[in-house]
Design a protein around this motif. Structure first.
Motif, PDB file in Angstrom:
ATOM      1  N   ARG A   1       0.838  -1.201   0.000  1.00 10.94           N
ATOM      2  CA  ARG A   1       0.000   0.000   0.000  1.00 10.94           C
ATOM      3  C   ARG A   1       0.875   1.253   0.000  1.00 10.94           C
ATOM      4  NH1 ARG A   1      -1.111  -3.898   3.230  1.00 10.94           N
ATOM      5  NH2 ARG A   1       0.346  -3.011   4.736  1.00 10.94           N
ATOM      6  N   ASN A   2       0.345   2.326  -0.561  1.00 10.19           N
ATOM      7  CA  ASN A   2       1.030   3.614  -0.578  1.00 10.19           C
ATOM      8  C   ASN A   2       0.014   4.678  -0.156  1.00 10.19           C
ATOM      9  OD1 ASN A   2       2.281   6.062  -1.217  1.00 10.19           O
ATOM     10  ND2 ASN A   2       3.370   5.198  -2.970  1.00 10.19           N
ATOM     11  N   PRO A   3      -0.153   4.897   1.159  1.00 11.02           N
ATOM     12  CA  PRO A   3      -1.234   5.768   1.641  1.00 11.02           C
ATOM     13  C   PRO A   3      -1.206   7.179   1.063  1.00 11.02           C
ATOM     14  CG  PRO A   3      -0.278   4.522   3.460  1.00 11.02           C
ATOM     15  CD  PRO A   3       0.595   4.282   2.274  1.00 11.02           C
ATOM     16  N   ALA A   4      -0.019   7.768   0.933  1.00 13.33           N
ATOM     17  CA  ALA A   4       0.056   9.132   0.424  1.00 13.33           C
ATOM     18  C   ALA A   4      -0.461   9.213  -1.010  1.00 13.33           C
ATOM     19  CB  ALA A   4       1.498   9.639   0.495  1.00 13.33           C
ATOM     20  N   GLU A   5      -0.063   8.256  -1.836  1.00 15.26           N
ATOM     21  CA  GLU A   5      -0.516   8.245  -3.221  1.00 15.26           C
ATOM     22  C   GLU A   5      -1.992   7.874  -3.326  1.00 15.26           C
ATOM     23  OE1 GLU A   5       1.230   8.819  -6.605  1.00 15.26           O
ATOM     24  OE2 GLU A   5       1.531  10.215  -4.946  1.00 15.26           O
ATOM     25  N   PHE A   6      -2.445   6.968  -2.472  1.00 16.59           N
ATOM     26  CA  PHE A   6      -3.870   6.619  -2.486  1.00 16.59           C
ATOM     27  C   PHE A   6      -4.718   7.858  -2.209  1.00 16.59           C
ATOM     28  CE2 PHE A   6      -3.241   1.870  -1.176  1.00 16.59           C
ATOM     29  CZ  PHE A   6      -2.610   1.641  -2.389  1.00 16.59           C
ATOM     30  N   ARG A   7      -4.307   8.640  -1.221  1.00 15.34           N
ATOM     31  CA  ARG A   7      -5.070   9.861  -0.916  1.00 15.34           C
ATOM     32  C   ARG A   7      -5.074  10.814  -2.118  1.00 15.34           C
ATOM     33  NH1 ARG A   7      -3.304  14.331   3.571  1.00 15.34           N
ATOM     34  NH2 ARG A   7      -1.592  14.522   2.072  1.00 15.34           N
ATOM     35  N   ARG A   8      -3.935  10.940  -2.778  1.00 16.67           N
ATOM     36  CA  ARG A   8      -3.839  11.869  -3.905  1.00 16.67           C
ATOM     37  C   ARG A   8      -4.764  11.481  -5.050  1.00 16.67           C
ATOM     38  NH1 ARG A   8      -1.496  11.965  -8.754  1.00 16.67           N
ATOM     39  NH2 ARG A   8      -0.347  10.010  -8.434  1.00 16.67           N
ATOM     40  N   ILE A   9      -4.847  10.200  -5.371  1.00 15.85           N
ATOM     41  CA  ILE A   9      -5.586   9.808  -6.567  1.00 15.85           C
ATOM     42  C   ILE A   9      -7.071   9.552  -6.322  1.00 15.85           C
ATOM     43  CG2 ILE A   9      -3.485   8.840  -7.555  1.00 15.85           C
ATOM     44  CD1 ILE A   9      -4.631   6.041  -7.094  1.00 15.85           C
ATOM     45  N   LEU A  10      -7.481   9.398  -5.052  1.00 19.46           N
ATOM     46  CA  LEU A  10      -8.896   9.129  -4.785  1.00 19.46           C
ATOM     47  C   LEU A  10      -9.756  10.369  -5.020  1.00 19.46           C
ATOM     48  CD1 LEU A  10      -8.821   6.844  -1.627  1.00 19.46           C
ATOM     49  CD2 LEU A  10      -9.830   6.267  -3.846  1.00 19.46           C
ATOM     50  N   ALA A  11     -10.855  10.175  -5.720  1.00 21.37           N
ATOM     51  CA  ALA A  11     -11.833  11.241  -5.933  1.00 21.37           C
ATOM     52  C   ALA A  11     -12.645  11.454  -4.664  1.00 21.37           C
ATOM     53  CB  ALA A  11     -12.749  10.864  -7.094  1.00 21.37           C
ATOM     54  N   PRO A  12     -13.330  12.586  -4.526  1.00 18.78           N
ATOM     55  CA  PRO A  12     -14.202  12.793  -3.360  1.00 18.78           C
ATOM     56  C   PRO A  12     -15.179  11.634  -3.207  1.00 18.78           C
ATOM     57  CG  PRO A  12     -13.962  14.830  -4.594  1.00 18.78           C
ATOM     58  CD  PRO A  12     -13.282  13.771  -5.408  1.00 18.78           C
ATOM     59  N   GLY A  13     -15.277  11.108  -1.998  1.00 17.87           N
ATOM     60  CA  GLY A  13     -16.141   9.962  -1.729  1.00 17.87           C
ATOM     61  C   GLY A  13     -15.455   8.626  -1.941  1.00 17.87           C
ATOM     62  N   GLY A  14     -14.245   8.636  -2.501  1.00 11.93           N
ATOM     63  CA  GLY A  14     -13.528   7.399  -2.766  1.00 11.93           C
ATOM     64  C   GLY A  14     -12.925   6.790  -1.512  1.00 11.93           C
ATOM     65  N   GLU A  15     -12.716   5.492  -1.537  1.00 11.23           N
ATOM     66  CA  GLU A  15     -12.139   4.787  -0.396  1.00 11.23           C
ATOM     67  C   GLU A  15     -11.204   3.679  -0.876  1.00 11.23           C
ATOM     68  OE1 GLU A  15     -15.061   3.229   2.302  1.00 11.23           O
ATOM     69  OE2 GLU A  15     -16.250   5.077   2.302  1.00 11.23           O
ATOM     70  N   VAL A  16     -10.387   3.196   0.066  1.00  6.35           N
ATOM     71  CA  VAL A  16      -9.520   2.052  -0.161  1.00  6.35           C
ATOM     72  C   VAL A  16     -10.104   0.857   0.588  1.00  6.35           C
ATOM     73  CG1 VAL A  16      -7.167   1.153  -0.033  1.00  6.35           C
ATOM     74  CG2 VAL A  16      -7.542   3.625  -0.182  1.00  6.35           C
ATOM     75  N   VAL A  17     -10.189  -0.282  -0.076  1.00  3.68           N
ATOM     76  CA  VAL A  17     -10.631  -1.534   0.537  1.00  3.68           C
ATOM     77  C   VAL A  17      -9.406  -2.436   0.644  1.00  3.68           C
ATOM     78  CG1 VAL A  17     -12.078  -3.585   0.279  1.00  3.68           C
ATOM     79  CG2 VAL A  17     -12.968  -1.321  -0.373  1.00  3.68           C
ATOM     80  N   VAL A  18      -9.036  -2.799   1.863  1.00  3.75           N
ATOM     81  CA  VAL A  18      -7.806  -3.559   2.101  1.00  3.75           C
ATOM     82  C   VAL A  18      -8.140  -4.899   2.748  1.00  3.75           C
ATOM     83  CG1 VAL A  18      -5.525  -3.552   3.157  1.00  3.75           C
ATOM     84  CG2 VAL A  18      -6.580  -1.383   2.485  1.00  3.75           C
ATOM     85  N   LEU A  19      -7.642  -5.982   2.163  1.00  4.82           N
ATOM     86  CA  LEU A  19      -7.772  -7.318   2.747  1.00  4.82           C
ATOM     87  C   LEU A  19      -6.390  -7.779   3.189  1.00  4.82           C
ATOM     88  CD1 LEU A  19     -10.008  -9.518   3.197  1.00  4.82           C
ATOM     89  CD2 LEU A  19      -9.061 -10.658   1.173  1.00  4.82           C
TER      90      LEU A  19
END
Length: 289
Positions: free
Chosen positions: A172-190
Motif C-alpha cells: 500500500r502507498n497511503p500518500a498516493e492513495f489519498r492523492r488519486i482518490l476522488a471525493p467519496g472514494g475509499e480504499v478496501v484492504v484485505l
C-alpha cells in the motif's frame, strides 16, 4: 482495454495527462514522454529510474491462476466485491460517469474482474509490477486496463481520478492513495491474519503471517487515510487436495523461500486432502482531507 481508462492515467514522471498516438500503440504525455503499449495490451508506466523489482514470475502467476480459478478464495472475493460496491454506491457518482476502480497488486485480475461484473458500467485498472501478471490482467475482462507500475513510487494516475482502490494481500502507498482518490472514494484492504493457512505452516515450513500487520498499516496511513466503520473478519475452511496446496504455496511468498525439492518432499508426507483455514481482515479507509 487501455482505451477505457486512459482518461485517468498520467505520466509517472511529472503527472501530466496521457493520450494515445499512432492509433493505440503508445501513450504520450503533455511533457513529451512516450510509453509503448505491449502487443498483449498492457503498458509499463515507470519513472526515470525504471522498475526496481520484478514481482511474481511466470510460475507464480500460473499457480495463482490455477488456485483462484477453482474458487477456493470465493469468500474473500465476495467480501472485497461487496465492500467496493458499497464504496461506489455511497459516493453518489453522476449517472453519466463510469466508476473507476483500481486494484493494486492485481495479479491475474481475478478479484478485479469479479468486482467489475458486479458494478454496472465500472471500468478497472489492474496495477502490478509483474510482466507475466500484466499479460493475464490485460485479458481478464473487457473493461480492465493493465498497467505495470511500482506501488512505492508515484502512481500513474491523475489527482482525484479514482473512485475505489482495492488491495488484496498486497503493498500500500497511503500518500498516493489519498492523492488519486476522488471525493467519496475509499480504499478496501484485505490483510491475512494469524491462523491463515495454519494447518500448512508447520508441515511445510511456510512463512508465518507477520504479527501486527494491520496495526502497522494503520500507523503508516496516519495523516493520509483513516478507517471507515468497523473491520470485518472473513474466515472459512477450504478442502484442498495436494494439487491445490501446491498451487497455494506456489503463488505465495513462500515460493521464494522453499526450494522445489524440499517442498515436494514435504508435500509427499501430507494426506491426499486437508481442511485448511483461511482468515483475513477487511478494512475500509478514506482520505484525510
Amino acid at each position: 482495454m487501455l482505451s477505457h481508462i486512459v482518461h485517468v492515467l498520467s505520466d509517472p514522471t511529472d503527472g501530466t495527462p496521457l493520450r494515445f498516438e499512432d492509433g493505440e500503440s503508445r501513450l504520450v504525455s503533455e511533457s513529451g514522454h512516450s510509453y509503448d503499449v505491449a502487443k498483449q495490451g498492457y503498458v509499463t508506466l515507470a519513472g526515470g529510474a525504471g522498475l526496481k523489482h520484478d514481482g511474481d514470475d511466470l510460475d507464480m502467476v500460473r499457480s495463482r491462476e490455477a488456485f483462484l480459478s477453482h474458487g477456493h478464495f470465493a469468500p474473500f472475493v465476495e467480501a472485497v466485491t461487496a465492500a467496493v460496491q458499497d464504496v461506489v454506491e455511497a459516493a453518489g457518482l453522476p449517472e453519466d460517469r463510469d466508476p473507476v476502480i483500481v486494484e493494486v497488486g492485481a495479479g491475474t485480475g481475478y478479484y478485479l474482474a469479479h468486482t467489475l461484473d458486479s458494478i454496472t458500467g465500472a471500468v478497472g485498472v489492474g496495477l502490478d509490477i509483474s510482466q507475466p501478471a500484466a499479460k493475464h490482467l490485460a485479458k481478464c475482462h473487457d473493461r480492465v486496463g493493465a498497467v505495470i507500475a511500482d506501488v512505492w513510487e508515484r502512481l500513474p494516475f491523475q489527482d482525484d481520478s479514482v473512485d475505489a482502490i482495492s488491495v488484496v494481500f498486497a503493498p500500500r502507498n497511503p500518500a498516493e492513495f489519498r492523492r488519486i482518490l476522488a471525493p467519496g472514494g475509499e480504499v478496501v484492504v484485505l490483510t491475512p491474519q494469524a491462523g491463515h493457512l495454519k494447518e500448512l505452516r508447520e508441515p511445510l515450513g511456510l512463512l508465518d503471517v507477520e504479527p501486527g500487520k494491520v496495526e502497522r498499516m494503520l500507523e503508516q496511513a496516519e495523516g493520509y487515510l483513516e478507517p471507515v466503520g468497523e473491520p470485518e473478519i472473513v474466515e472459512f475452511t477450504m478442502r484442498l487436495d495436494k494439487a491445490a496446496i501446491t498451487d497455494q504455496i506456489g503463488m505465495s511468498p513462500s515460493a521464494r523461500h522453499i526450494d522445489a525439492a524440499t517442498l515436494e518432499e514435504r508435500l509427499a508426507n501430507l494426506p491426499q486432502s486437508m481442511d485448511i483455514t483461511a482468515v483475513a481482515r477487511l478494512d475500509r479507509l478514506r482520505p484525510v482531507r
